[in-house]
Write a protein that holds these residues in place. Structure first.
Motif, PDB file in Angstrom:
ATOM      1  N   ASN A 236       0.955  -1.307   0.082  1.00  0.00           N
ATOM      2  CA  ASN A 236      -0.102   0.191  -0.018  1.00  0.00           C
ATOM      3  C   ASN A 236       0.894   1.106   0.065  1.00  0.00           C
ATOM      4  O   ASN A 236       0.480   2.220  -0.844  1.00  0.00           O
ATOM      5  CB  ASN A 236      -0.886   0.182   1.317  1.00  0.00           C
ATOM      6  CG  ASN A 236      -2.103  -0.958   1.281  1.00  0.00           C
ATOM      7  OD1 ASN A 236      -2.310  -1.286  -0.132  1.00  0.00           O
ATOM      8  ND2 ASN A 236      -2.651  -1.536   2.317  1.00  0.00           N
ATOM      9  N   GLU A 237       2.107   1.402   0.712  1.00  0.00           N
ATOM     10  CA  GLU A 237       3.009   2.540   0.663  1.00  0.00           C
ATOM     11  C   GLU A 237       3.587   2.652  -0.726  1.00  0.00           C
ATOM     12  O   GLU A 237       3.683   3.874  -1.177  1.00  0.00           O
ATOM     13  CB  GLU A 237       3.986   2.220   1.772  1.00  0.00           C
ATOM     14  CG  GLU A 237       3.432   2.172   3.377  1.00  0.00           C
ATOM     15  CD  GLU A 237       4.447   1.986   4.483  1.00  0.00           C
ATOM     16  OE1 GLU A 237       4.504   2.376   5.428  1.00  0.00           O
ATOM     17  OE2 GLU A 237       5.448   1.234   3.869  1.00  0.00           O
ATOM     18  N   ILE A 239       2.145   1.564  -3.406  1.00  0.00           N
ATOM     19  CA  ILE A 239       1.053   2.323  -4.368  1.00  0.00           C
ATOM     20  C   ILE A 239       0.665   3.845  -4.139  1.00  0.00           C
ATOM     21  O   ILE A 239       0.714   4.674  -4.934  1.00  0.00           O
ATOM     22  CB  ILE A 239      -0.246   1.484  -4.232  1.00  0.00           C
ATOM     23  CG1 ILE A 239      -0.173   0.195  -4.582  1.00  0.00           C
ATOM     24  CG2 ILE A 239      -1.625   2.259  -4.746  1.00  0.00           C
ATOM     25  CD1 ILE A 239      -1.158  -0.949  -4.304  1.00  0.00           C
ATOM     26  N   SER A 240       0.902   4.054  -2.710  1.00  0.00           N
ATOM     27  CA  SER A 240       0.606   5.618  -2.309  1.00  0.00           C
ATOM     28  C   SER A 240       1.744   6.413  -2.857  1.00  0.00           C
ATOM     29  O   SER A 240       1.693   7.687  -3.173  1.00  0.00           O
ATOM     30  CB  SER A 240       0.289   5.583  -0.948  1.00  0.00           C
ATOM     31  OG  SER A 240       0.193   6.913  -0.397  1.00  0.00           O
ATOM     32  N   MET A 241       2.774   5.922  -2.642  1.00  0.00           N
ATOM     33  CA  MET A 241       4.180   6.519  -2.652  1.00  0.00           C
ATOM     34  C   MET A 241       4.398   6.907  -4.206  1.00  0.00           C
ATOM     35  O   MET A 241       4.892   8.379  -4.733  1.00  0.00           O
ATOM     36  CB  MET A 241       5.564   5.788  -2.279  1.00  0.00           C
ATOM     37  CG  MET A 241       6.796   6.526  -2.344  1.00  0.00           C
ATOM     38  SD  MET A 241       8.200   5.274  -1.856  1.00  0.00           S
ATOM     39  CE  MET A 241       7.646   4.964  -0.455  1.00  0.00           C
ATOM     40  N   PHE A 242       4.133   5.778  -5.279  1.00  0.00           N
ATOM     41  CA  PHE A 242       4.280   6.201  -6.603  1.00  0.00           C
ATOM     42  C   PHE A 242       3.133   6.473  -7.438  1.00  0.00           C
ATOM     43  O   PHE A 242       3.086   6.350  -8.507  1.00  0.00           O
ATOM     44  CB  PHE A 242       5.048   4.937  -7.071  1.00  0.00           C
ATOM     45  CG  PHE A 242       6.471   4.835  -6.712  1.00  0.00           C
ATOM     46  CD1 PHE A 242       7.369   5.845  -6.878  1.00  0.00           C
ATOM     47  CD2 PHE A 242       6.604   3.744  -5.616  1.00  0.00           C
ATOM     48  CE1 PHE A 242       8.497   5.637  -6.348  1.00  0.00           C
ATOM     49  CE2 PHE A 242       7.923   3.746  -5.211  1.00  0.00           C
ATOM     50  CZ  PHE A 242       8.885   4.557  -5.323  1.00  0.00           C
ATOM     51  N   LEU A 243       1.924   6.907  -6.762  1.00  0.00           N
ATOM     52  CA  LEU A 243       0.461   7.309  -7.301  1.00  0.00           C
ATOM     53  C   LEU A 243      -0.130   6.340  -8.317  1.00  0.00           C
ATOM     54  O   LEU A 243      -0.059   6.501  -9.337  1.00  0.00           O
ATOM     55  CB  LEU A 243       0.854   8.598  -7.982  1.00  0.00           C
ATOM     56  CG  LEU A 243       1.456   9.758  -7.044  1.00  0.00           C
ATOM     57  CD1 LEU A 243       1.692  11.025  -7.625  1.00  0.00           C
ATOM     58  CD2 LEU A 243       0.646  10.097  -6.003  1.00  0.00           C
ATOM     59  N   LEU A 244       0.102   4.959  -7.955  1.00  0.00           N
ATOM     60  CA  LEU A 244      -0.469   4.037  -8.709  1.00  0.00           C
ATOM     61  C   LEU A 244      -1.924   3.615  -8.359  1.00  0.00           C
ATOM     62  O   LEU A 244      -2.194   2.638  -9.354  1.00  0.00           O
ATOM     63  CB  LEU A 244       0.408   2.456  -8.407  1.00  0.00           C
ATOM     64  CG  LEU A 244       2.084   2.789  -8.346  1.00  0.00           C
ATOM     65  CD1 LEU A 244       2.477   1.412  -7.913  1.00  0.00           C
ATOM     66  CD2 LEU A 244       2.334   2.952  -9.954  1.00  0.00           C
ATOM     67  N   ASN A 245      -2.772   4.156  -7.760  1.00  0.00           N
ATOM     68  CA  ASN A 245      -4.104   3.642  -7.446  1.00  0.00           C
ATOM     69  C   ASN A 245      -4.855   3.954  -8.996  1.00  0.00           C
ATOM     70  O   ASN A 245      -5.846   3.230  -9.100  1.00  0.00           O
ATOM     71  CB  ASN A 245      -4.781   4.873  -6.579  1.00  0.00           C
ATOM     72  CG  ASN A 245      -4.167   4.619  -5.139  1.00  0.00           C
ATOM     73  OD1 ASN A 245      -4.500   3.504  -4.791  1.00  0.00           O
ATOM     74  ND2 ASN A 245      -3.607   5.571  -4.591  1.00  0.00           N
ATOM     75  N   ASN A 246      -4.382   4.984  -9.775  1.00  0.00           N
ATOM     76  CA  ASN A 246      -5.401   5.117 -11.238  1.00  0.00           C
ATOM     77  C   ASN A 246      -4.847   4.149 -12.293  1.00  0.00           C
ATOM     78  O   ASN A 246      -5.162   4.311 -13.330  1.00  0.00           O
ATOM     79  CB  ASN A 246      -5.249   6.741 -11.353  1.00  0.00           C
ATOM     80  CG  ASN A 246      -5.836   7.523 -10.416  1.00  0.00           C
ATOM     81  OD1 ASN A 246      -6.779   7.077  -9.865  1.00  0.00           O
ATOM     82  ND2 ASN A 246      -5.420   8.826 -10.271  1.00  0.00           N
ATOM     83  N   ASP A 247      -3.805   3.424 -12.079  1.00  0.00           N
ATOM     84  CA  ASP A 247      -3.398   2.454 -13.141  1.00  0.00           C
ATOM     85  C   ASP A 247      -4.065   1.221 -13.137  1.00  0.00           C
ATOM     86  O   ASP A 247      -4.755   0.983 -12.130  1.00  0.00           O
ATOM     87  CB  ASP A 247      -1.959   2.279 -12.977  1.00  0.00           C
ATOM     88  CG  ASP A 247      -0.901   2.628 -14.111  1.00  0.00           C
ATOM     89  OD1 ASP A 247      -1.498   1.909 -15.133  1.00  0.00           O
ATOM     90  OD2 ASP A 247      -0.045   3.128 -14.443  1.00  0.00           O
TER      91      ASP A 247
END
Length: 628
Positions: A236-237, A239-247
């Motif tokens: 989760n860190e 995903i959050s760190m590298f802004l992966l939520n929208n991929d």
């Protein structure tokens, strides 16, 4: 004729391809349409050029024959198209040209290579159609647009061939067409998915490597153990760190997996590398510092040995580790630094000592001998070390002369003056002048100069008959000079040096006197002395006792005094004594009086009467003049 047949075959193939792949329906997107159209035209043109190159035996080189961008625009009337359309068309054209050229050159359409050419052509045509069908949204069906048997026979002129050949030809073409079609269709289908996975892995690898490397170095320099999981972020860190939520999920999964794998590898590699680099740095820093200090110390010791006249003695450089640690206060340094310092110091010490010792010695020997031709117009010659010079005025010699200066490096064969009284203030120089004539101009003198910054009791000395004798010297701001008669050096050699006489006397009553230089010369030579009050009394009459004493010293005689010691002596009596001293019955005082008159502008009282008394200064001048 063969070339025409070959062209007919090419044109047949090209016409079919144009027929098979009409240029109007490929994509709705005009930019993709431009690329595809360019590709087909380039492919056709590439085949044409390849067949020509192969036919004429030219080397395979599609770049040499491919049109440039300007030519492509002219050939296909692209000026009316948009910039983007032109760019896509040209890009497609060049790709197609390359593939068409290479395929045709490697599979020339002769009878021996028909099979290879056929396979390549069938595969390429199938591949192109498979790619087109996928992007048009058609199903994977390779039979949809494959040329009919009739088309293949007409295209390749198979009507005249045997049944078996026709059958094999059509079968091979169809098989390769199917292979090319299905490969291209599936590649186009799975390419985006593969690209997503690859991109995720690539990006994850990049960031995992950066963070892992940073934390590996941080832990090492913070004194932490090698533990890669200490700082690694959770999924989760990440995903959050590298802004992966929208991929998409495929990209995210690939990113995280690659991130963790490369994080660990980079962490451990950086941790261990930091350890190596730090210890290497300490050793290399110590080595560099030690070598520089050793070089300086070695050069210092070499200068001392050369100045002192000592031989090259490298054994003095063998210091123990303890000696080096104590001398340079290494007790509080890191052990790796100390190891490097000691190693570098020993190397630098020996290199510095030996290289400078040999270099200075070489320079000494290369400048030991200097020889120069001095024309009759005069000139100056300097020793190799520039500390000594000889200046010859014009007209001193009537022809050119060869002058040599040799620096004497070893003085063991010479009797040096007592160190209790004299200080050596220069090197010794052997001077020699060679001329084709024994005649010189007696009215001119040769100037000798030494670089000198010492006290007033310094002087130039000449080595003669096993001892050093003072010659009249003048001291200025940076040199000490003397003038000598050219006869003393003409076809002869003499040795000169500068010494400081700690017991030299300069009586006050000779300052400004016309015979000052001659009196000082004989005082420093130890032939004459001063009175108890340190005066010389240059203008008082010479006594008989003084005359006999001086003559016996200068001419090594044993004349006996038959007069009272303190009685003054006349010019006539002195003339008679000098006839005995010089063993020359023709000796005349008048020649000395004339020399005094012309050189010193002083008129002797002997002109009034030879019975007058000769002065102390006149006597010393006579001795100097006769024995210089």
């Amino acid at each position: 004729m063969d070339y025409c047949k070959k062209n007919i075959k090419i044109l047949t193939v090209l016409l079919y391809i144009i027929m098979l792949f009409p240029f109007t329906y490929i994509y709705a997107n005009s930019e993709d349409e431009a690329y595809q159209l360019g590709y087909k035209n380039g492919w056709v043109d590439g085949i044409k050029k390849a067949e020509i190159d192969y036919l004429y035996g030219n080397n395979k080189n599609y770049i040499r024959v491919m049109p440039n961008s300007t030519e492509i625009i002219e050939m296909y009337n692209l000026k009316i198209k948009s910039n983007q359309y032109r760019s896509n068309f040209i890009s497609g054209y060049k790709s197609g040209f390359k593939e068409g050229y290479n395929m045709a050159y490697e599979n020339p359409s002769d009878d021996r290579k028909t099979s290879n050419f056929l396979e390549e052509l069938g595969y390429t045509m199938g591949k192109l159609q498979g790619y087109i069908d996928f992007h048009k949204g058609e199903s994977n069906k390779w039979t949809r647009n494959i040329p009919t048997t009739s088309d293949i026979m007409n295209m390749f002129n198979l009507m005249e061939e045997s049944k078996d050949y026709k059958s094999n030809f059509i079968s091979t073409f169809s098989i390769k067409y199917k292979e090319g079609y299905e490969h291209a269709y599936r590649l186009a289908k799975y390419e985006p998915y593969k690209a997503t996975l690859n991109k995720g892995a690539e990006d994850g690898k990049m960031f995992g490597k950066i963070l892992g490397s940073n934390y590996g170095k941080l832990d090492y320099y913070s004194g932490n153990t090698n533990h890669w999981e200490r700082h690694i972020p959770s999924d989760n860190e990440i995903i959050s760190m590298f802004l992966l939520n929208n991929d998409n999920t495929d990209y995210i999964s690939s990113f995280i997996a690659s991130f963790k794998s490369d994080y660990r590898n980079s962490y451990e590699e950086a941790y261990r590398k930091a350890n190596v680099e730090y210890n290497t740095f300490l050793f290399e820093k110590g080595y560099s510092n030690g070598k520089n200090i050793g070089l300086a110390k070695g050069e210092y010791l070499a200068k001392i040995d050369l100045t002192s006249g000592n031989n090259n003695n490298s054994s003095k450089l063998n210091l123990s580790d303890k000696d080096i640690i104590n001398e340079y206060e290494l007790h509080k340094e890191n052990n790796r630094y100390n190891e490097g310092f000691i190693s570098g110091y020993r190397e630098g010490l020996k290199i510095g000592y030996n290289s400078l010792y040999e270099d200075l010695k070489y320079r000494t020997f290369i400048n030991k001998n200097i020889t120069q031709i001095i024309p009759k117009s005069g000139g100056e010659i300097k020793s190799g070390d520039n500390d000594f010079s000889i200046k010859i005025d014009k007209g001193v010699f009537y022809n050119e002369v060869v002058v040599s200066i040799e620096k004497i490096l070893i003085t063991d064969k010479y009797i040096m003056p007592s160190k209790d009284r004299f200080i050596k203030a220069s090197d010794c120089y052997d001077v020699k002048i060679i001329s084709s004539s024994n005649s010189v101009n007696p009215k001119k003198l040769i100037k000798l100069s030494f670089e000198y910054y010492g006290s007033d009791n310094g002087g130039i000395y000449r080595y003669k008959n096993g001892q050093w004798e003072y010659v009249p010297s003048n001291i200025d701001s940076n040199s000490i000079n003397t003038y000598i008669n050219p006869d003393t050096l003409n076809n002869n050699n003499q040795i000169y040096a500068v010494f400081i006489d700690n017991k030299a006397t300069n009586p006050n009553d000779i300052k400004g006197h016309w015979a000052k230089n001659e009196i000082i010369t004989y005082l420093r030579r130890g032939i004459i002395g001063t009175y108890q009050d340190n005066s010389f009394k240059p203008d008082v009459p010479l006594t008989w006792g003084q005359a006999i004493s001086y003559i016996n010293k200068i001419y090594d005689k044993k004349l006996i005094l038959n007069k009272s010691f303190d009685d003054p002596i006349s010019y006539k009596d002195m003339e008679n004594l000098m006839k005995l001293a010089t063993e020359n019955p023709e000796f005349s005082w008048n020649s000395v009086a004339e020399k005094i008159k012309w050189d010193k502008d002083k008129l002797s009282s002997s002109y009034r009467s030879m019975d007058n008394y000769i002065t102390r200064s006149e006597t010393i001048y006579m001795f100097y003049y006769l024995n210089q």
